[in-house]
Structure formats: structure tokens, C-alpha cells
Enzyme design. Structure first.
Site, PDB file in Angstrom:
ATOM      1  N   GLY A  45       0.826  -1.226  -0.094  1.00 34.48           N
ATOM      2  CA  GLY A  45       0.023  -0.101   0.172  1.00 34.48           C
ATOM      3  C   GLY A  45       0.717   1.128  -0.068  1.00 34.48           C
ATOM      4  N   GLN A  50       3.456   9.704   0.545  1.00 33.73           N
ATOM      5  CA  GLN A  50       4.521   8.936   0.764  1.00 33.73           C
ATOM      6  C   GLN A  50       5.519   9.356  -0.330  1.00 33.73           C
ATOM      7  OE1 GLN A  50       2.522   5.237   2.161  1.00 33.73           O
ATOM      8  NE2 GLN A  50       4.206   4.920   3.338  1.00 33.73           N
ATOM      9  N   CYS A  98       5.241  -0.206   7.238  1.00 36.73           N
ATOM     10  CA  CYS A  98       5.043   0.811   6.245  1.00 36.73           C
ATOM     11  C   CYS A  98       6.238   1.100   5.416  1.00 36.73           C
ATOM     12  CB  CYS A  98       4.834   2.155   7.152  1.00 36.73           C
ATOM     13  SG  CYS A  98       4.512   3.759   6.271  1.00 36.73           S
ATOM     14  N   LEU A  99       6.423   1.680   4.128  1.00 40.57           N
ATOM     15  CA  LEU A  99       7.584   1.851   3.566  1.00 40.57           C
ATOM     16  C   LEU A  99       8.142   2.769   4.024  1.00 40.57           C
ATOM     17  CD1 LEU A  99       5.996   0.969  -0.160  1.00 40.57           C
ATOM     18  CD2 LEU A  99       7.793  -0.174   1.264  1.00 40.57           C
ATOM     19  N   HIS A 140      -4.864   2.137   7.649  1.00 41.80           N
ATOM     20  CA  HIS A 140      -3.444   2.401   7.537  1.00 41.80           C
ATOM     21  C   HIS A 140      -3.071   3.780   6.664  1.00 41.80           C
ATOM     22  CE1 HIS A 140       1.101   1.522   8.073  1.00 41.80           C
ATOM     23  NE2 HIS A 140       1.166   2.313   6.784  1.00 41.80           N
ATOM     24  N   GLU A 141      -3.517   3.475   5.263  1.00 41.63           N
ATOM     25  CA  GLU A 141      -3.144   4.351   4.339  1.00 41.63           C
ATOM     26  C   GLU A 141      -3.954   5.604   4.421  1.00 41.63           C
ATOM     27  OE1 GLU A 141      -0.823   3.690   2.646  1.00 41.63           O
ATOM     28  OE2 GLU A 141      -0.700   1.634   2.814  1.00 41.63           O
ATOM     29  N   HIS A 144      -2.290   8.037   6.630  1.00 46.59           N
ATOM     30  CA  HIS A 144      -1.275   8.819   6.235  1.00 46.59           C
ATOM     31  C   HIS A 144      -1.814   9.990   5.401  1.00 46.59           C
ATOM     32  CE1 HIS A 144       2.355   6.305   6.229  1.00 46.59           C
ATOM     33  NE2 HIS A 144       1.720   5.588   5.799  1.00 46.59           N
TER      34      HIS A 144
HETATM   35 CO    CO Z   1       2.361   3.453   5.759  1.00 43.21          CO
END
Ligand code: CO
Length: 171
Positions: A45, A50, A98-99, A140-141, A144
Site C-alpha cells: 500500500g 509518501q 510501512c514503506l 493504515h493508508e 497517512h
Molecule cells: Co504506511
């Protein structure tokens, strides 16, 4: 085009992303770049912030099986624009990563069931009703988009431990 990922504790991750008003080529290019970047980093995701773009845009592509070489197909990618929760209920705990916080995984509590209204890349309104891992990924996304990273949901103790380790690792 693969773009650079914004890494914690970069201040941009705290930004509140703005709604998309035009479903044009610029949006499509952003979604395509997000896809290339997510696949390159083997993520499941990614939110636009990000890669440094403060727009309410996110993508999710959950592997269909657990094998490491599960093929990610572009057409299986869920593209979510201007999401709004209609319903959130129940509780569950799953391991998240998370990236923007590479190499760190922790159990996080989330709602178990979500109903979400959103737009696709063409501006068409859609609904998702889910109680699987997709529901977790969506929450989660969307965090962000609201300037929040999953480690903020850790207990004070675990958060302190994380910050200490993170500083050590990123010296
Ligand atoms: Co993330």
C-alpha cells in the site's frame, strides 16, 4: 516512474492531504508513479504523501497468496481517491509495516469492519465493504492522508523503544 519514498521522521508525513478535485491526466500519472514505486519497494500500500504529494490518493495491492514471489498485477491494484468512512466497527489487531518506516513491524489495533466510500481514477463513486486485511490496509493508508503514521498508535513504552532503535539505525 519510480519516485523517492518519504521516510520517517520527515515532516511531510504530518501534512494533511487535500481532496482531489480534477480526475485528469495529472492524477493518472500520479497513480501510475505510485504503483511503480510501491512495486519497486515490494509494498502492499502507498499514500500519495509518501512520495511527497499531499493529495487524498492511495493505492493498495494485497498479494493473493503468501509466497514471496506472488505476482502483483496492475489491474488488481485498488486506487482510492477522496475516501470517506461510512462505517467503522469492531476491533482487531494485526502486524503492520510501512514503506516510510522500513524494517519495522508491530501489532496495531484497528477497526475490524469498514465501509468506505471513495472515487476511482475516473471520478466514479465506489463503495468497499470489508472485514479482511484490506480493511486494515485502508485504515493504515487513510491515516497517512491525515498526517499520521502507524507508530503513533503504539503504547508510550513501545514508542520510546522504537524511537531509540530508529535513531540508532539512522545515525
Ligand atoms: Co504506511
Amino acid at each position: 516512474m519510480i519516485r523517492d519514498i518519504v521516510i520517517y521522521p520527515d515532516k511531510r508525513l504530518k501534512e494533511l492531504s487535500k481532496e482531489v478535485s480534477e480526475f485528469n491526466q495529472e492524477l493518472h500519472d500520479l497513480l501510475d508513479d505510485m504503483y511503480d514505486t510501491m512495486v519497486n519497494k515490494k509494498g502492499v500500500g502507498l499514500a500519495a504523501i509518501q512520495i511527497g504529494v499531499p493529495k487524498r490518493v492511495l493505492i493498495i495491492n494485497l498479494p493473493k497468496d503468501d509466497s514471496d514471489d506472488a505476482i502483483i498485477k496492475k489491474e488488481d491494484t485498488l486506487e482510492i481517491i477522496n475516501p470517506k468512512f461510512i462505517e467503522k466497527s469492531g476491533k482487531c489487531k494485526h502486524q503492520e509495516g510501512c514503506l516510510s518506516v522500513p524494517g519495522f513491524y508491530e501489532d496495531i489495533e484497528r477497526a475490524e469492519h469498514v465501509v468506505l466510500e471513495y472515487y476511482d481514477r475516473y471520478g466514479e463513486k465506489k463503495i468497499i465493504d470489508n472485514r479482511d486485511f484490506l480493511a486494515i490496509a485502508i485504515q493504515h493508508e487513510i491515516d497517512h492522508l491525515d498526517g499520521k503514521v502507524f507508530i503513533e498508535k503504539l503504547s508510550i513504552l513501545k514508542r520510546k523503544k522504537f524511537e531509540k532503535e530508529w535513531k540508532k539505525r539512522h545515525k
